[in-house]
Design a protein around this motif. Sequence first.
Motif, mmCIF file in Angstrom:
data_model
loop_
_atom_site.group_PDB
_atom_site.id
_atom_site.type_symbol
_atom_site.label_atom_id
_atom_site.label_comp_id
_atom_site.label_asym_id
_atom_site.label_seq_id
_atom_site.Cartn_x
_atom_site.Cartn_y
_atom_site.Cartn_z
ATOM 1 N N SER A 603 0.645 -1.342 -0.019
ATOM 2 C CA SER A 603 0.028 -0.030 0.026
ATOM 3 C C SER A 603 0.881 1.080 -0.051
ATOM 4 O O SER A 603 0.111 2.395 -0.321
ATOM 5 C CB SER A 603 -0.949 0.064 1.086
ATOM 6 N N LEU A 615 -8.483 0.961 -0.377
ATOM 7 C CA LEU A 615 -7.175 0.086 0.182
ATOM 8 C C LEU A 615 -6.443 0.772 1.020
ATOM 9 O O LEU A 615 -5.612 1.627 0.666
ATOM 10 C CB LEU A 615 -6.560 -0.644 -0.736
ATOM 11 N N LEU A 618 -1.859 -2.687 2.962
ATOM 12 C CA LEU A 618 -1.827 -4.125 2.607
ATOM 13 C C LEU A 618 -0.407 -4.540 2.538
ATOM 14 O O LEU A 618 0.643 -3.732 2.273
ATOM 15 C CB LEU A 618 -2.116 -4.108 1.027
ATOM 16 N N LEU A 679 -0.563 -12.365 5.024
ATOM 17 C CA LEU A 679 -1.213 -11.314 4.139
ATOM 18 C C LEU A 679 -1.957 -10.293 5.008
ATOM 19 O O LEU A 679 -2.977 -11.020 5.833
ATOM 20 C CB LEU A 679 -2.115 -11.729 2.993
ATOM 21 N N PHE A 681 -4.142 -6.805 5.902
ATOM 22 C CA PHE A 681 -4.827 -5.652 5.075
ATOM 23 C C PHE A 681 -5.889 -5.010 5.909
ATOM 24 O O PHE A 681 -6.347 -5.483 6.869
ATOM 25 C CB PHE A 681 -5.919 -6.224 3.885
ATOM 26 N N THR A 683 -8.990 -1.901 4.768
ATOM 27 C CA THR A 683 -9.735 -1.267 3.781
ATOM 28 C C THR A 683 -10.851 -0.500 4.202
ATOM 29 O O THR A 683 -11.496 -0.814 5.530
ATOM 30 C CB THR A 683 -10.233 -2.190 2.601
#
Length: 1008
Positions: A603, A615, A618, A679, A681, A683
């Motif tokens: 990101s 987003l 990330l 992973l 994230f 958002t």
Amino acid sequence: MHLNVTTKQVVCTLLFFLLFHFTGYAGQSALRQAVPVKGRIIDVDGTPLVGVTVRVKDASTGTVTGADGTFTLNVPDANATLSITYLGYNPQEIPLAGKTELNVTLQPSSSQLEQVVVVGYGTQRKRDLTGSVANVQGRELAKQPVLTATQGVQGKVAGVQIIANGAPGSQPLVRIRGTGSMLAGSEPLYVVDGVFTNDIRNISTNDIVSMDVLKDAAAAAIYGVRAANGVIIITTKKGRSGKMEVSYSGNVGFRQASNLVKMANRGEYTAFLQDVAPGTTIPTGNADTDWFDDVLRNALQHNHNVSVSGGSEKATYYFNLGYLSDEGIVIGNKYDRFTIRSNNEFNLTKQLKFGTQLSFMRANSDTIDNSAIFNNAYRAAPVVASKQGGRYGNTSAFGNVGNPILNIDKVNNRGAETRLQGTGYLEYSPIKSLKLRSAFSVDQSFYNRRVYNYAYLNDEVTFLETGGNQRNELSTLTGRKENATNWLWDNTATYEELFGKHRVSVLAGFTSQKFSSDFIEGVRRGVPPTRDQWYLATGDPNTSTNNGGGDKYTRASVLGRINYAYADKYLLSGSLRRDASSRFPEANRVGWFPAAGVAWVLSEEGFLKDQQDVLDFLKLRASWGRIGNDNIASNQYIVTANLGVPYVFNGNITLGSAISDIKNANLVWETTEEYDFGLEFSTLNRRLTGEINYYDKRTIDALVIVRLPGILGDPDNEFVTNAGSFTNKGWEFTAGWKDDITEDFNYSIGGNITFNKNKVVGLNAGQPLPRGGVGQQGSTTLTANGQPIGSFYVYRTDGIFQTQEEIDNYQNKDGVVIQPNAQPGDLKYLDKDGDGSITAQDRYFVGSYQPKMYYGINAGLNYKSLDFSADFYGNAGNKVYNGKKAFRYQATDNIEADYANNRWRADRPSNKDPRVLEANTPASDYFVESGTFFRLNNVTLGYTLPKTALDRLNITTLRFFLTSQNLFTLKRFSGFSPELPGGPLEAGIELSAYPTNRTYAFGVNATF
């Protein structure tokens, strides 16, 4: 000292770099016109925040706020941007735009990605981690009526399975990413304010700021030999500068047994006896006893904490008194705990800091014998009254088990534990970027237990009839004292610096640890029943026995770690720890435990910068590491001998010595190697956050038991050696949604789910390991290649014989009747090898106690002064063994009501339950049941008085709440609870498990 050319070049380069850094910084300061900026930082309640980091963005200039939340910072440019970060709060970036005075309000972190978490010997922002670390805030733990913090974590962290035990004073079993060892213990390491421990029952949940779980090898490798099963770091509260604050937190309520098994009543039981033991004479009278109803009760529990905190710029303090009392749902059972915690910190100079963190616990427990009480309550005949007119029903005279009420009343089992845990530390910062820390920690425990068994004769204190075997002709007193001391000395140096876009953190240190313990135990019979005379000296000296022993081991370690970040986009970490443990032979004492991790914050890349409206964050990460396990007996590799053993020499009896066991003098570490990929994230304006992890963990050189031929002389015929390996592979998914609908209303919902697969991949020289004994059935589990650890290994059934014709027609290929002695209504067993008979070779693997999936769901909402939260927890895909149903002690043992009403009879054929269960009923999948369950783990409704009302009362905060723990459970298992703790090779068997509890409580939180 001689240096070769290469080393000289490295040293010269390093000196030149440091010289250039400091002189360059001085030069820049001289050329630029410094601009002084002042400010004050507070939280949403207006409280000054101490220790907030304030830095000039993309520069090394920075400071922290003082006692009143203020700071002063010289910035190189009046249009610079300040970066502000603080544990548990959202970071802020503030463009100065020529301003020289600021007032900043920090918001509590709405995203776990921005939180600062505690890692080994330091802290990091979660967004900067390359390993797998989970965080649970202390406020989430404190609202639950639980003894230990780990029980409050149940269902909140992916990859962490917590199996609670309802017994007062017990500690839950914790497994991080599957079962981590067969014989060397599977519990994680707890680090409490720097103190290593395996028992956190001395900590009040009200004292905890945060709990951080280091799940993968890369995160935990800095703890080396102790980290094979994961690490749980607990940080307790400290004071902060400002006015003195007094807080009270408490709750009171009651516990009751949940999910009780309904047993057969008098009529159902009598009908069963006509089939299994024809001609049995039923006792006269109208007794129809519900033994569980007589043994159990609604138990009072309450928990209170009072804390005082505050301080100045020179010193801060936090002091807490706590008291917890839990009667226990079994009569005669109780646990009381009193705790004191005092955390203090003193700023001796601007560069030197001294601190102490001390805790004291005193706990008293009245303990019951689970095996005697619950086994007997389950099996005791309902046709015998429990107690009448002060006399006990003589169940044993009826050819039955002992009377559980008599078991409770005639045993006084009381223990007292005192525990002192503390740390003293010095921190010195010769320059702003360097911190030197030395901490010395001690954990001391003193445990005393006294068990008195009253004398009684069954013809004196029981009714029904004389006889039976439940008697104790002489009283017995057992006294036991245990002492344990564990000290740890940590010395670390941490260097952190920002060079433009390069951020570097370097840690180096050495630690040493020593543990020692001893116990002494004495037994004497004929001690008087008067409590004031319960001393060993008052009994019959001719009946004395004594025992004693102890343990001692040491560890010494050197460690190092480096974390590097470029532009907050590319992250790299590496660590190495060298451990030496006295628990292994001298040649094998040293182990090296490396780890490395990388991460990429996508990101922050230009191609995603324009997508930040959707987003927010990330990150991809990957890590690898190796960690160890030395949790074995300290003398496991030492061959011992018994002295004074008589033997015949030249026709005469002579005393000599003999080797008492056979041990491997070349034991090595159990080592776990793990790969982790993740992973993370965030958002939709940080409303939705989540994390996905995949891990592949392999334990090599695992300790296993090898059976020996009897001629080698070992009395147990067992030999412990490094001869096994197994894997845990799995996926973890975590997601959370938070949203503010209006200024007065917000809500959150989240969950996590873990899929884990455990598999033995190599026993090498070791044979499969049978365990899980269930009475006359023998072992019910087998750990073997290609199967999960502790898999159930039993006969497989194929329904129930309905007629004699079916029995006669059940033949192998050669026409041999496989179960010639069976009767209609008996279970039909599969002949696996086809030899025409049911033998041990016909057993099958039918599942494991380890769930294929476990998960948690949490939800909360706040509307004005009301708050509501609910936590759910469950697992699926595992099996449990109904051992209490399988263990038939005698024909007159009671049965479950469901079995009594559904078992096969000639007038009521069934394919579900056989006609009888007898002492010779073999272990089979009939007793293996689903361990899947879903539970409402905690639900809490609270009300906080509005500020206007608080001002009139001169109170800072006042909140009332109602809470319930384990409100309901949906399950398939017919027993008490599918949550069954136990050792790695034999967990998941319900024999005498303490029933799970349901709790209802009312509580108050107040701050003055």
